[in-house]
Design an enzyme around this catalytic site. Structure first.
Site, mmCIF file in Angstrom:
data_model
loop_
_atom_site.group_PDB
_atom_site.id
_atom_site.type_symbol
_atom_site.label_atom_id
_atom_site.label_comp_id
_atom_site.label_asym_id
_atom_site.label_seq_id
_atom_site.Cartn_x
_atom_site.Cartn_y
_atom_site.Cartn_z
ATOM 1 N N SER A 86 0.829 -1.205 0.000
ATOM 2 C CA SER A 86 0.000 0.000 0.000
ATOM 3 C C SER A 86 0.865 1.256 0.000
ATOM 4 O O SER A 86 1.646 1.478 -0.924
ATOM 5 C CB SER A 86 -0.964 -0.038 1.184
ATOM 6 N N HIS A 195 -8.039 -0.175 -0.886
ATOM 7 C CA HIS A 195 -7.856 -1.338 -1.747
ATOM 8 C C HIS A 195 -9.160 -1.988 -2.192
ATOM 9 O O HIS A 195 -9.282 -3.208 -2.251
ATOM 10 C CB HIS A 195 -6.917 -2.352 -1.079
#
Length: 310
Positions: A86, A195
């Site tokens: 991430s 996400h």
């Protein structure tokens, strides 16, 4: 033996994380640059209050990762490859020379702002332990609706999957998962639904901002945790960085790929040791190591010994 540096994502942050970095000139230089660009003393960046903010959490994680990578490089421990989970992908890209630290700070500040503005409250992420994708996916599909969205988000290990969405929907999935035999369902210290498609609009806004950034080809292998493959074209890496907030994380597949490509010394940048624990079952023939709160000379000595065996 190839060295892979991994960079963690949100959920690993803690107050004082920047203070705990090694007392080293390379670290000091990175912290000074962050202070100059962000116009805030380092001591005020990683306070408990600041780390309630998605923006400052991401900026601290970026700064910590870049500082550790440059510190290791200054001690002749140079990475052959990088991978970030991430927000960790931004530190990976800076370490590989794809974009400057200054540009990364500006982009990450915008990234955090876009994410926080999209979902200021009532959303987040939850880690479900003990169920694989085949068993968890139907439970998520059973709950997900336009009014109560929830999605599979991070595939950290075969039976460690993170879901993202509304708090009400995640609570329902968690209850169903526990009834189906999950070991645990724990909210993660992330206050936005990362996400998953809920952040599509924010991701495309960041992609537009990326267009004006100067990019370079990576000097190290860059493994994308969104695509679970190596990327070499800098524009592809820029798109990967921009869109990863709305794309599931395929961390387990990415580590399998890195191992297959010869990585064996896996060094996790601070904070935490989450990625090291995830790496241990894969790199059984190597040496996963977390830098966090470990003496710098111990890290360097261990890596030099293993690198000498190449």
């Amino acid at each position: 033996m190839q060295v892979l540096i991994t960079f963690p994502g949100q959920g690993t942050q803690r107050p004082g994380m920047l203070k705990d970095l090694p007392a080293d000139p390379a670290v000091a230089a990175v912290l000074a640059e962050a202070e100059a660009i962000l116009q805030l003393p380092v001591a005020e960046m990683d306070t408990p209050g600041r780390l309630q903010s998605t923006v400052w959490t991401q900026l601290c994680l970026l700064t910590s990762g870049v500082a550790m990578a440059r510190c290791l490089a200054a001690h002749d421990v140079r990475a052959d490859a990088v991978a970030g989970l991430s927000i960790g992908a931004y530190a990976a890209a800076v370490s590989a020379g794809v974009l400057t630290f200054a540009d990364a700070l500006r982009l990450v500040r915008l990234r955090g702002e876009l994410m926080a503005q999209a979902y200021p409250s009532g959303y987040g992420m939850t880690a479900v332990l003990g169920l694989d994708r085949a068993r968890l996916a139907p439970l998520v599909a059973q709950v997900c609706s336009p009014q109560r969205p929830v999605y599979l988000a991070n595939f950290n290990a075969p039976t460690q999957i993170v879901i993202a969405g509304s708090e009400a929907a995640m609570a329902e999935v968690s209850a169903l998962a526990m009834a189906a035999g999950a070991q645990a369902a724990k909210p993660v210290a992330i206050h936005v639904p990362s996400h998953c498609p809920l952040l599509d609009e924010a991701a495309h806004a960041l992609q537009e901002a990326m267009q004006s950034v100067t990019l370079s080809a990576p000097s190290q292998r860059y493994f994308s945790a969104s695509k679970a493959r190596e990327l070499r074209d800098p524009r592809q890496i820029a798109d990967d960085l921009a869109l990863n907030m709305a794309t599931p994380v395929r961390w387990h597949e990415t580590m399998l790929l890195a191992h297959a490509h010869g990585a064996s010394l896996v060094v996790e940048a601070p904070p935490g040791d989450v990625l090291t624990r995830l790496a241990q079952p894969i790199f059984v023939d190597g040496m996963p190591m977390a830098c966090d709160r470990t003496r710098l000379d111990s890290i360097v000595a261990a890596l030099r010994r293993r690198q000498a065996c190449r």
